[in-house]
Design a protein around this motif. Structure first.
Motif, PDB file in Angstrom:
ATOM      1  N   GLU A  51       0.853  -1.179   0.000  1.00  0.00           N
ATOM      2  CA  GLU A  51       0.000   0.000   0.000  1.00  0.00           C
ATOM      3  C   GLU A  51       0.891   1.231   0.000  1.00  0.00           C
ATOM      4  OE1 GLU A  51      -3.363   0.435  -0.080  1.00  0.00           O
ATOM      5  OE2 GLU A  51      -3.667  -1.722  -0.301  1.00  0.00           O
ATOM      6  N   THR A  52       0.509   2.249  -0.747  1.00  0.00           N
ATOM      7  CA  THR A  52       1.208   3.526  -0.741  1.00  0.00           C
ATOM      8  C   THR A  52       0.292   4.565  -0.101  1.00  0.00           C
ATOM      9  OG1 THR A  52       2.444   2.964  -2.741  1.00  0.00           O
ATOM     10  CG2 THR A  52       2.345   5.283  -2.127  1.00  0.00           C
ATOM     11  N   HIS A  66      -6.780   2.278   3.299  1.00  0.00           N
ATOM     12  CA  HIS A  66      -5.655   1.501   2.776  1.00  0.00           C
ATOM     13  C   HIS A  66      -5.531   0.166   3.501  1.00  0.00           C
ATOM     14  CE1 HIS A  66      -3.709   4.222  -0.055  1.00  0.00           C
ATOM     15  NE2 HIS A  66      -4.012   5.223   0.745  1.00  0.00           N
ATOM     16  N   ALA A 105       5.698   9.715   0.796  1.00  0.00           N
ATOM     17  CA  ALA A 105       5.006   8.483   0.418  1.00  0.00           C
ATOM     18  C   ALA A 105       5.462   7.361   1.338  1.00  0.00           C
ATOM     19  CB  ALA A 105       5.312   8.129  -1.034  1.00  0.00           C
ATOM     20  N   ARG A 107       5.347   3.515   1.963  1.00  0.00           N
ATOM     21  CA  ARG A 107       5.035   2.240   1.317  1.00  0.00           C
ATOM     22  C   ARG A 107       5.089   1.139   2.361  1.00  0.00           C
ATOM     23  NH1 ARG A 107       6.217  -0.767  -4.340  1.00  0.00           N
ATOM     24  NH2 ARG A 107       6.393  -2.873  -3.505  1.00  0.00           N
ATOM     25  N   ASN A 109       4.805  -2.889   2.905  1.00  0.00           N
ATOM     26  CA  ASN A 109       5.019  -4.109   2.125  1.00  0.00           C
ATOM     27  C   ASN A 109       4.720  -5.347   2.960  1.00  0.00           C
ATOM     28  OD1 ASN A 109       6.557  -2.830  -0.319  1.00  0.00           O
ATOM     29  ND2 ASN A 109       7.591  -2.026   1.502  1.00  0.00           N
TER      30      ASN A 109
END
Length: 294
Positions: A51-52, A66, A105, A107, A109
């Motif tokens: 998800e970013t 998200h 941003a 991220r 994972n």
């Protein structure tokens, strides 16, 4: 996932201004200095999700949306449930503290973890289980207009479960973006295998028609984007099949402005296949959908 309070790395006060920071297995550091096991299925087979999330003023925007998509996608792919907001909150705060990045941003994972070779899922006793890591990179949301073409080589698969999940596998998007650059454009729109246009390489497509925003349905194979979902939930957009023929008719009437929207911005398409399009600014809609960042 190790407690962030036990994480190693440079202790003490926040670091001087940095462009990115990462965390994995209790370790903090620059992304280029941390390591991932070479037998991780995310690395070998793109077997994982991400998800970013945009941070503004140190706060993750639309985090709950998200994480809901993250959990749903993990269930679809038979992955263990990823970290939740309670687990992530201290890590996000620590990433901001260490890096000094307040707008960037983030991220998140989540891979299936390590295993032997081959496609079969690892046995319950094999490997180390699912693996989490994050990266925070300094960036600003973008609202600049761009030019686009329609990809001739790549498309979204309408019936694939992978099209409904934000997986590590972005090879098709990379090739479509390469194709666009080779044809003198900045971005590519991907057709749907079911017909019509679907999305951009990393953003959902919105088209303005008679005062309403339209977006392709999930049956086209487009990703269920968080901003797309917010627009639908708030009644600011509705689903519709978008054929190139229909769009050309709207453009002839001076209608049909197109936006590409994702968590990191909302960019108007000023020309498609060399044809100038009606322009409408994307930032007001994006800001309305982001709201207070909840």
């Amino acid at each position: 996932m190790k407690d962030h309070g036990q994480a190693q790395g440079r202790p003490g006060a926040p670091q001087q201004r940095s462009e990115a920071i990462a965390y994995i297995d209790g370790q903090w550091g620059p992304p280029g200095e941390l390591t991932l096991p070479l037998n991780d299925r995310g690395l070998l087979l793109a077997d994982g999700l991400f998800e970013t999330v945009l941070l503004e003023q140190g706060l993750p925007l639309l985090l709950s949306a998200h994480l809901a998509r993250w959990r749903h996608s993990a269930a679809l792919l038979a992955l263990p449930a990823p970290p939740d907001a309670e687990q992530l909150g201290p890590l996000i705060a620590e990433a901001v503290r260490r890096s000094g990045i307040h707008t960037g941003a983030l991220r998140l994972n989540w891979s299936r973890g390590s295993s032997g070779r081959g496609l079969d899922l690892p046995a319950a006793t094999e490997g180390s289980g699912a693996r989490f890591w994050l990266q925070l990179t300094r960036t600003q949301p973008c609202f600049d207009p761009l030019t686009a073409v329609i990809s001739r080589s790549e498309q979204r698969l309408a019936g694939s479960v992978l099209s409904r999940c934000k997986t590590f596998s972005y090879g098709s998007a990379i090739q479509a973006r390469r194709e666009a650059r080779s044809r003198g454009a900045e971005e590519a729109l991907l057709p749907s295998s079911a017909g019509g246009l679907c999305c951009g390489t990393s953003a959902n497509l919105l088209v303005r028609r008679q005062g309403r925003w339209l977006t392709p349905p999930l049956t086209s194979g487009c990703l269920p984007g968080t901003l797309r979902g917010a627009a639908l939930a708030r009644g600011l957009a509705e689903e519709a099949d978008l054929s190139l023929e229909a769009l050309e008719g709207w453009w002839d009437q001076g209608d049909g402005a197109c936006l590409l929207i994702n968590s990191l911005g909302c960019r108007p398409i000023r020309a498609l296949e060399g044809r100038p399009l009606p322009l409408q600014a994307g930032e007001p809609l994006w800001r309305a959908l982001v709201g207070d960042g909840a």
